[in-house]
Design a protein around this motif. Sequence first.
Motif, short mmCIF file in Angstrom:
data_model
loop_
_atom_site.label_atom_id
_atom_site.label_comp_id
_atom_site.label_asym_id
_atom_site.label_seq_id
_atom_site.Cartn_x
_atom_site.Cartn_y
_atom_site.Cartn_z
N GLY A 1 0.81 -1.22 0.00
CA GLY A 1 0.00 0.00 0.00
C GLY A 1 0.84 1.27 0.00
O GLY A 1 0.55 2.23 -0.73
N THR A 2 1.90 1.27 0.80
CA THR A 2 2.75 2.47 0.87
C THR A 2 3.60 2.60 -0.39
O THR A 2 3.85 3.72 -0.87
N ALA B 1 1.26 4.11 -2.95
CA ALA B 1 0.94 5.52 -2.63
C ALA B 1 2.14 6.43 -2.88
O ALA B 1 1.96 7.64 -3.06
N THR B 2 3.35 5.88 -2.87
CA THR B 2 4.55 6.66 -3.19
C THR B 2 4.94 6.47 -4.65
O THR B 2 6.02 6.89 -5.07
N ARG B 3 4.07 5.83 -5.41
CA ARG B 3 4.27 5.66 -6.86
C ARG B 3 5.52 4.86 -7.18
O ARG B 3 6.16 5.06 -8.21
N ASP B 4 5.84 3.92 -6.30
CA ASP B 4 7.04 3.12 -6.47
C ASP B 4 6.62 1.70 -6.83
O ASP B 4 6.13 0.96 -5.98
N PHE B 5 6.81 1.33 -8.10
CA PHE B 5 6.40 0.03 -8.60
C PHE B 5 7.57 -0.94 -8.74
O PHE B 5 7.45 -1.99 -9.39
N GLN B 6 8.68 -0.62 -8.10
CA GLN B 6 9.83 -1.52 -8.08
C GLN B 6 9.34 -2.88 -7.58
O GLN B 6 8.67 -2.96 -6.53
N ILE C 1 12.11 2.99 0.45
CA ILE C 1 12.74 4.09 1.17
C ILE C 1 11.84 5.33 1.24
O ILE C 1 11.90 6.08 2.22
N LEU C 2 10.99 5.53 0.24
CA LEU C 2 10.09 6.69 0.29
C LEU C 2 9.16 6.57 1.49
O LEU C 2 8.73 7.57 2.07
N THR C 3 8.83 5.32 1.84
CA THR C 3 7.96 5.09 2.99
C THR C 3 8.74 5.23 4.29
O THR C 3 8.23 5.86 5.24
N ASN D 1 11.19 7.13 4.76
CA ASN D 1 11.32 8.59 4.87
C ASN D 1 10.03 9.21 5.42
O ASN D 1 10.06 10.03 6.33
N ALA D 2 8.91 8.82 4.83
CA ALA D 2 7.61 9.38 5.21
C ALA D 2 7.31 9.10 6.68
O ALA D 2 6.83 9.98 7.40
N LEU D 3 7.59 7.88 7.12
CA LEU D 3 7.27 7.48 8.49
C LEU D 3 8.18 8.19 9.50
O LEU D 3 7.72 8.63 10.56
#
Lengths: 168, 142
Positions: free
Chosen positions: B29-30, B33-38, B59-61, B63-65
Amino acid sequence: MNLESYIGQKNGPYLSWDSVNLPMIRQWCEVMGEKNPAYQEEQAAREAGYEAITAPPLMMQVWGMAGYLGARPEGSATGPSFTMIAELEQAGYTGVVAVNCEQEYLLPLYLGDRIHYETECQSVAGPKQTALGEAMFVTELSKYYNQRKEQVGTLLFRLMFYRPGGSA
Amino acid sequence: MNTVALTALRVGQDLPVEVIAISTRMVVGTAIATRDFQDVHHDSKAACDAGVPDVFMNILTTNALVGRYVTDWAGPHARICKIDVKLGAPNFPGDSMTLAGSVQSIDTDSGRVVVAVVGNNQLGSHVIGSVTLVLPTPAAHP
């Protein structure tokens, strides 16, 4: 392998698919547990000193992501900004993980803003032995801009490219 | 929601600890939501081929958390101006991450506060980070 020739290489621009928008902000806040009303309510944003609803600064990188198709809007530079990916994959470094990220936020982002970024390869290191396998490290500095070409932030990203199979 | 008062902060002060449970639903889900389809963030076979046991948090998640953890404590009028993270052991489904922060420095003139954050999971250190906030200064908000 020698990746030194990539150091200093600049790439871009990388345009965003979506302008800064409330549905994406709301959905990001929903999964991250972010409840700051300045990101969703006009009055709360003004009370916090913003001109209007502002995007979470931590979403800066999200706006520029290539997305499901791994492609970029027209007007963008083609290919990944980490142009050494193909050479690394050929050499067996097929695993990728992000290891460092350093961001600075210079200006708030508002609904309707159009973000793009440009990159510069800062450094390369390796090969080094890691828990995931032999790895090369590449560091890239991105500068993010809005539609008025004002710099809104910077993002230093270090990726680790490794040979899966452990340190054997 | 209140914003912490700059003058009430002390260097070495601890933030309340937060525990975040990691599930496949959350990892996927995260990532979306961070547009990361890796693929390693949603495809367990791809993760396995890449040498790790399961999908893991992007990592975008992280970072966000880390950012959200600090601003939850600091309040809605705090602005993050800088965030640095260094990743260690991945956050896999079934694990949990415990975030703990402490105030490192306070500048009452500029309102800049640096908070050090660590996020540990059962494998060890997931993230070591530093968040720089700008808080309203007493001059701006008497």
